[in-house]
Write a protein that holds these residues in place. Sequence first.
Motif, PDB file in Angstrom:
ATOM      1  N   LEU A  14       0.654  -1.683   0.388  1.00 12.51           N
ATOM      2  CA  LEU A  14       0.458  -0.160   0.075  1.00 12.51           C
ATOM      3  C   LEU A  14       0.978   0.908  -0.188  1.00 12.51           C
ATOM      4  O   LEU A  14       0.469   2.164  -0.379  1.00 12.51           O
ATOM      5  N   ASN A  15       1.650   1.094   0.640  1.00 11.96           N
ATOM      6  CA  ASN A  15       2.711   2.790   1.121  1.00 11.96           C
ATOM      7  C   ASN A  15       3.424   2.844  -0.144  1.00 11.96           C
ATOM      8  O   ASN A  15       3.540   4.029  -0.787  1.00 11.96           O
ATOM      9  N   ASP A  16       3.809   1.378  -1.485  1.00 10.09           N
ATOM     10  CA  ASP A  16       4.444   1.569  -2.803  1.00 10.09           C
ATOM     11  C   ASP A  16       3.421   2.912  -3.002  1.00 10.09           C
ATOM     12  O   ASP A  16       3.810   3.184  -3.910  1.00 10.09           O
ATOM     13  N   LEU A  17       2.232   1.868  -3.252  1.00  4.75           N
ATOM     14  CA  LEU A  17       1.743   1.943  -4.395  1.00  4.75           C
ATOM     15  C   LEU A  17       0.758   3.655  -4.508  1.00  4.75           C
ATOM     16  O   LEU A  17       0.881   4.326  -5.619  1.00  4.75           O
ATOM     17  N   PHE A  18       0.451   3.569  -2.494  1.00  8.36           N
ATOM     18  CA  PHE A  18       0.762   5.072  -2.809  1.00  8.36           C
ATOM     19  C   PHE A  18       1.642   6.283  -3.049  1.00  8.36           C
ATOM     20  O   PHE A  18       0.875   7.120  -2.610  1.00  8.36           O
ATOM     21  N   ALA A  19       2.343   5.595  -3.028  1.00  7.65           N
ATOM     22  CA  ALA A  19       3.828   6.918  -3.190  1.00  7.65           C
ATOM     23  C   ALA A  19       3.925   7.033  -4.320  1.00  7.65           C
ATOM     24  O   ALA A  19       4.666   7.537  -4.975  1.00  7.65           O
ATOM     25  N   SER A  20       2.897   6.826  -5.581  1.00  8.85           N
ATOM     26  CA  SER A  20       3.557   6.748  -6.869  1.00  8.85           C
ATOM     27  C   SER A  20       3.559   8.307  -7.537  1.00  8.85           C
ATOM     28  O   SER A  20       2.325   9.096  -6.600  1.00  8.85           O
ATOM     29  N   ASP A  43     -10.599  -4.839   2.074  1.00 12.94           N
ATOM     30  CA  ASP A  43     -11.251  -3.801   2.731  1.00 12.94           C
ATOM     31  C   ASP A  43      -9.790  -3.208   3.891  1.00 12.94           C
ATOM     32  O   ASP A  43     -10.247  -1.756   3.548  1.00 12.94           O
ATOM     33  N   VAL A  44      -8.656  -4.013   3.685  1.00 10.55           N
ATOM     34  CA  VAL A  44      -7.306  -2.955   4.476  1.00 10.55           C
ATOM     35  C   VAL A  44      -7.491  -1.464   3.032  1.00 10.55           C
ATOM     36  O   VAL A  44      -6.987  -1.000   3.746  1.00 10.55           O
ATOM     37  N   PHE A  45      -7.370  -1.748   1.877  1.00 15.33           N
ATOM     38  CA  PHE A  45      -7.095  -1.429   0.494  1.00 15.33           C
ATOM     39  C   PHE A  45      -8.129   0.369   0.655  1.00 15.33           C
ATOM     40  O   PHE A  45      -8.127   1.264   0.825  1.00 15.33           O
ATOM     41  N   LEU A  46      -9.687  -0.640   0.746  1.00 15.33           N
ATOM     42  CA  LEU A  46     -10.680   1.049   1.310  1.00 15.33           C
ATOM     43  C   LEU A  46     -10.680   2.016   2.332  1.00 15.33           C
ATOM     44  O   LEU A  46     -10.789   2.607   2.240  1.00 15.33           O
ATOM     45  N   ARG A  47      -9.821   0.811   3.393  1.00 15.46           N
ATOM     46  CA  ARG A  47      -9.740   1.956   4.461  1.00 15.46           C
ATOM     47  C   ARG A  47      -8.821   2.841   4.359  1.00 15.46           C
ATOM     48  O   ARG A  47      -8.541   4.327   4.695  1.00 15.46           O
ATOM     49  N   GLU A  48      -7.528   2.409   3.530  1.00 12.60           N
ATOM     50  CA  GLU A  48      -6.930   3.401   2.963  1.00 12.60           C
ATOM     51  C   GLU A  48      -7.011   4.727   2.315  1.00 12.60           C
ATOM     52  O   GLU A  48      -6.951   5.729   2.494  1.00 12.60           O
ATOM     53  N   VAL A  49      -8.195   3.995   1.010  1.00 13.03           N
ATOM     54  CA  VAL A  49      -8.327   5.152  -0.400  1.00 13.03           C
ATOM     55  C   VAL A  49      -9.688   5.993   1.320  1.00 13.03           C
ATOM     56  O   VAL A  49      -9.093   6.843   0.796  1.00 13.03           O
ATOM     57  N   ARG A  50     -10.530   5.531   2.279  1.00 13.88           N
ATOM     58  CA  ARG A  50     -11.161   6.714   2.825  1.00 13.88           C
ATOM     59  C   ARG A  50     -10.456   7.275   3.341  1.00 13.88           C
ATOM     60  O   ARG A  50     -10.182   8.312   3.908  1.00 13.88           O
TER      61      ARG A  50
END
Length: 76
Positions: A14-20, A43-50
């Motif tokens: 997730l950190n790598d994805l959202f650091a793009s 669920d974890v992914f959507l929590r981070e998106v929110r």
Amino acid sequence: MDNRNSPLSPELWLNDLFASKAVQQGGVIRRKARDVERFAGMDVFLREVRRRGFRAALNGGQVVVFCNREPVRWLE
């Protein structure tokens, strides 16, 4: 969640994805839903998106994340 095929933990993925660059510029990112499930879990992914105030859509097995806080208007 099953990330046995990844050397990355869900947090690192997730950190790598959202650091793009696209995320940093408020753009759009797209990933296969199956990869999101495998590497982080939906669920974890959507929590981070929110948490980031972003929006996500699912279509045709693809998850599209709008990486800004602007409203999403469907045109068609």
